[in-house]
Design a protein around this motif. Sequence first.
Motif, PDB file in Angstrom:
ATOM      1  N   GLN A 173      48.530  68.614  14.141  1.00 44.60           N
ATOM      2  CA  GLN A 173      47.118  68.561  13.753  1.00 44.60           C
ATOM      3  C   GLN A 173      46.832  67.263  13.003  1.00 44.60           C
ATOM      4  OE1 GLN A 173      45.837  72.031  11.582  1.00 44.60           O
ATOM      5  NE2 GLN A 173      46.378  73.445  13.216  1.00 44.60           N
TER       6      GLN A 173
ATOM      7  N   TYR B 192      44.178  65.587  10.105  1.00 42.87           N
ATOM      8  CA  TYR B 192      43.251  65.922   9.022  1.00 42.87           C
ATOM      9  C   TYR B 192      42.670  64.637   8.441  1.00 42.87           C
ATOM     10  CZ  TYR B 192      45.029  70.740   8.820  1.00 42.87           C
ATOM     11  OH  TYR B 192      45.358  72.039   9.116  1.00 42.87           O
TER      12      TYR B 192
ATOM     13  N   GLY C 156      39.525  67.501  -0.761  1.00 44.33           N
ATOM     14  CA  GLY C 156      40.631  68.090  -0.031  1.00 44.33           C
ATOM     15  C   GLY C 156      40.649  67.626   1.415  1.00 44.33           C
ATOM     16  N   LEU C 157      41.709  67.993   2.123  1.00 45.31           N
ATOM     17  CA  LEU C 157      41.829  67.615   3.531  1.00 45.31           C
ATOM     18  C   LEU C 157      40.951  68.508   4.396  1.00 45.31           C
ATOM     19  CD1 LEU C 157      44.525  66.572   2.128  1.00 45.31           C
ATOM     20  CD2 LEU C 157      45.497  66.639   4.430  1.00 45.31           C
TER      21      LEU C 157
ATOM     22  N   PHE D  61      45.658  62.121   8.011  1.00 46.30           N
ATOM     23  CA  PHE D  61      47.008  62.662   7.966  1.00 46.30           C
ATOM     24  C   PHE D  61      47.313  63.434   9.251  1.00 46.30           C
ATOM     25  CE2 PHE D  61      48.072  62.163   3.444  1.00 46.30           C
ATOM     26  CZ  PHE D  61      46.834  61.910   2.903  1.00 46.30           C
TER      27      PHE D  61
ATOM     28  N   PHE E 119      53.578  73.844   7.616  1.00 46.47           N
ATOM     29  CA  PHE E 119      52.918  72.560   7.756  1.00 46.47           C
ATOM     30  C   PHE E 119      53.655  71.474   6.988  1.00 46.47           C
ATOM     31  CE2 PHE E 119      48.871  74.236   9.363  1.00 46.47           C
ATOM     32  CZ  PHE E 119      48.932  75.554   8.962  1.00 46.47           C
TER      33      PHE E 119
ATOM     34  N   PHE F   4      53.176  67.331   6.094  1.00 43.58           N
ATOM     35  CA  PHE F   4      52.285  66.178   6.128  1.00 43.58           C
ATOM     36  C   PHE F   4      53.045  64.910   5.773  1.00 43.58           C
ATOM     37  CE2 PHE F   4      48.039  68.083   6.410  1.00 43.58           C
ATOM     38  CZ  PHE F   4      48.298  69.402   6.077  1.00 43.58           C
ATOM     39  N   GLY F   5      52.431  63.772   6.128  1.00 45.34           N
ATOM     40  CA  GLY F   5      52.980  62.492   5.725  1.00 45.34           C
ATOM     41  C   GLY F   5      52.172  61.920   4.587  1.00 45.34           C
ATOM     42  N   THR F   6      52.172  60.604   4.480  1.00 45.05           N
ATOM     43  CA  THR F   6      51.448  59.921   3.405  1.00 45.05           C
ATOM     44  C   THR F   6      50.100  59.388   3.872  1.00 45.05           C
ATOM     45  OG1 THR F   6      52.656  57.902   3.904  1.00 45.05           O
ATOM     46  CG2 THR F   6      53.495  59.268   2.109  1.00 45.05           C
TER      47      THR F   6
ATOM     48  N   TYR G 157      48.289  78.723   0.149  1.00 48.30           N
ATOM     49  CA  TYR G 157      49.321  77.726  -0.118  1.00 48.30           C
ATOM     50  C   TYR G 157      48.979  76.921  -1.375  1.00 48.30           C
ATOM     51  CZ  TYR G 157      49.719  78.328   5.008  1.00 48.30           C
ATOM     52  OH  TYR G 157      49.811  78.834   6.286  1.00 48.30           O
TER      53      TYR G 157
ATOM     54  N   TYR H  10      49.873  72.928  -2.478  1.00 48.48           N
ATOM     55  CA  TYR H  10      50.441  71.639  -2.118  1.00 48.48           C
ATOM     56  C   TYR H  10      50.337  70.699  -3.307  1.00 48.48           C
ATOM     57  CZ  TYR H  10      50.736  72.431   2.947  1.00 48.48           C
ATOM     58  OH  TYR H  10      51.077  72.892   4.196  1.00 48.48           O
TER      59      TYR H  10
ATOM     60  N   GLN I  73      50.125  66.612  -4.171  1.00 49.07           N
ATOM     61  CA  GLN I  73      49.939  65.272  -3.617  1.00 49.07           C
ATOM     62  C   GLN I  73      50.236  64.241  -4.699  1.00 49.07           C
ATOM     63  OE1 GLN I  73      45.946  63.955  -2.220  1.00 49.07           O
ATOM     64  NE2 GLN I  73      47.001  63.176  -0.405  1.00 49.07           N
TER      65      GLN I  73
ATOM     66  N   LYS J  70      51.258  58.372  -4.161  1.00 46.52           N
ATOM     67  CA  LYS J  70      51.311  57.674  -2.875  1.00 46.52           C
ATOM     68  C   LYS J  70      50.663  58.486  -1.764  1.00 46.52           C
ATOM     69  CE  LYS J  70      55.466  55.052  -4.020  1.00 46.52           C
ATOM     70  NZ  LYS J  70      56.856  54.698  -3.643  1.00 46.52           N
ATOM     71  N   LYS J  71      49.993  59.553  -2.136  1.00 47.91           N
ATOM     72  CA  LYS J  71      49.264  60.426  -1.225  1.00 47.91           C
ATOM     73  C   LYS J  71      50.168  61.315  -0.382  1.00 47.91           C
ATOM     74  CE  LYS J  71      44.838  58.140  -0.894  1.00 47.91           C
ATOM     75  NZ  LYS J  71      43.751  57.673  -0.007  1.00 47.91           N
ATOM     76  N   PHE J  72      51.465  61.327  -0.672  1.00 47.29           N
ATOM     77  CA  PHE J  72      52.346  62.233   0.057  1.00 47.29           C
ATOM     78  C   PHE J  72      52.027  63.665  -0.337  1.00 47.29           C
ATOM     79  CE2 PHE J  72      55.655  63.924   2.368  1.00 47.29           C
ATOM     80  CZ  PHE J  72      56.556  64.634   1.581  1.00 47.29           C
ATOM     81  N   LEU J  73      51.817  64.481   0.666  1.00 49.27           N
ATOM     82  CA  LEU J  73      51.404  65.867   0.452  1.00 49.27           C
ATOM     83  C   LEU J  73      52.585  66.778   0.758  1.00 49.27           C
ATOM     84  CD1 LEU J  73      48.611  67.151  -0.253  1.00 49.27           C
ATOM     85  CD2 LEU J  73      48.345  67.576   2.170  1.00 49.27           C
TER      86      LEU J  73
ATOM     87  N   GLU K 262      59.381  75.897  -1.734  1.00 52.34           N
ATOM     88  CA  GLU K 262      60.069  74.680  -1.306  1.00 52.34           C
ATOM     89  C   GLU K 262      60.675  73.930  -2.471  1.00 52.34           C
ATOM     90  OE1 GLU K 262      60.364  72.606   1.635  1.00 52.34           O
ATOM     91  OE2 GLU K 262      60.128  74.449   2.768  1.00 52.34           O
TER      92      GLU K 262
ATOM     93  N   PHE L 198      46.678  70.911  -4.589  1.00 56.87           N
ATOM     94  CA  PHE L 198      45.703  71.466  -3.658  1.00 56.87           C
ATOM     95  C   PHE L 198      46.074  72.888  -3.287  1.00 56.87           C
ATOM     96  CE2 PHE L 198      42.901  68.030  -2.583  1.00 56.87           C
ATOM     97  CZ  PHE L 198      43.640  66.880  -2.806  1.00 56.87           C
TER      98      PHE L 198
ATOM     99  N   LEU M 127      44.468  74.633   8.387  1.00 53.56           N
ATOM    100  CA  LEU M 127      44.429  74.806   6.938  1.00 53.56           C
ATOM    101  C   LEU M 127      43.037  74.462   6.414  1.00 53.56           C
ATOM    102  CD1 LEU M 127      47.772  73.129   5.842  1.00 53.56           C
ATOM    103  CD2 LEU M 127      47.194  75.532   5.593  1.00 53.56           C
TER     104      LEU M 127
ATOM    105  N   PHE N   1      41.378  73.451   2.853  1.00 56.16           N
ATOM    106  CA  PHE N   1      41.791  72.995   1.534  1.00 56.16           C
ATOM    107  C   PHE N   1      40.675  73.113   0.510  1.00 56.16           C
ATOM    108  CE2 PHE N   1      45.924  70.881   1.860  1.00 56.16           C
ATOM    109  CZ  PHE N   1      46.113  70.844   3.229  1.00 56.16           C
TER     110      PHE N   1
END
Lengths: 108, 116
Positions: free
Chosen positions: A33, A35, A42-43, A88, A96, A98-100, B33, B35, B37, B40-43, B58, B90, B105, B107
Amino acid sequence: SQQGEEDPQALSIQEGENATMNCSYKTSINNLQWYRQNSGRGLVHLILIRSNEREKHSGRLRVTLDTSKKSSSLLITASRAADTASYFCATDVGQFYFGTGTSLTVIP
Amino acid sequence: DTAVSQTPKYLVTQMGNDKSIKCEQNLGHDTMYWYKQDSKKFLKIMFSYNNKELIINETVPNRFSPKSPDKAHLNLHINSLELGDSAVYFCASSQDLGMGVNSPLHFGNGTRLTVT
């Protein structure tokens, strides 16, 4: 790690141009997916592509998936200033990841 | 109406304190959930709950404790806050556990936690 990794990290284009972002992942997936995240928000879900699909369209968005290369791309056509956001990809391997993200700036 | 709402939006606190973040969803979803972040915006996924039961944890320090009083709420309590806990947290929800055709999802708008 199983998360998607977006490329480039940052992209700046002029309004009206197309924007392409890529996502690579490491393991087999069920779905992928994309986003969007606006600053301070939020995403928001944009589009889902299943592992047995190769291409999908939604409005100005076009997503491709190449499972042999474990990669996906998101194309935004005729970009607008309002498209400025981080994008993302999220890979599904039962949960799920996600990356950066790719930070897209569309200059009016 | 906001689908996934979390409070507070901003939280500034000192090291060693205990704080909570609340989350509520009015979408009727089964799964919620948390999350984290980073700068560096890594989620990164922290927890997921399905029908009030913990499904995913996790590798989160046990200073973080999620609590789900009912299917529509998933709160996050953090004990003995550390500088490294500073991030945006989040809350999210989905209809089903994991991803599916109808399970993107949703958010909330995040809680920016700053530990000084």
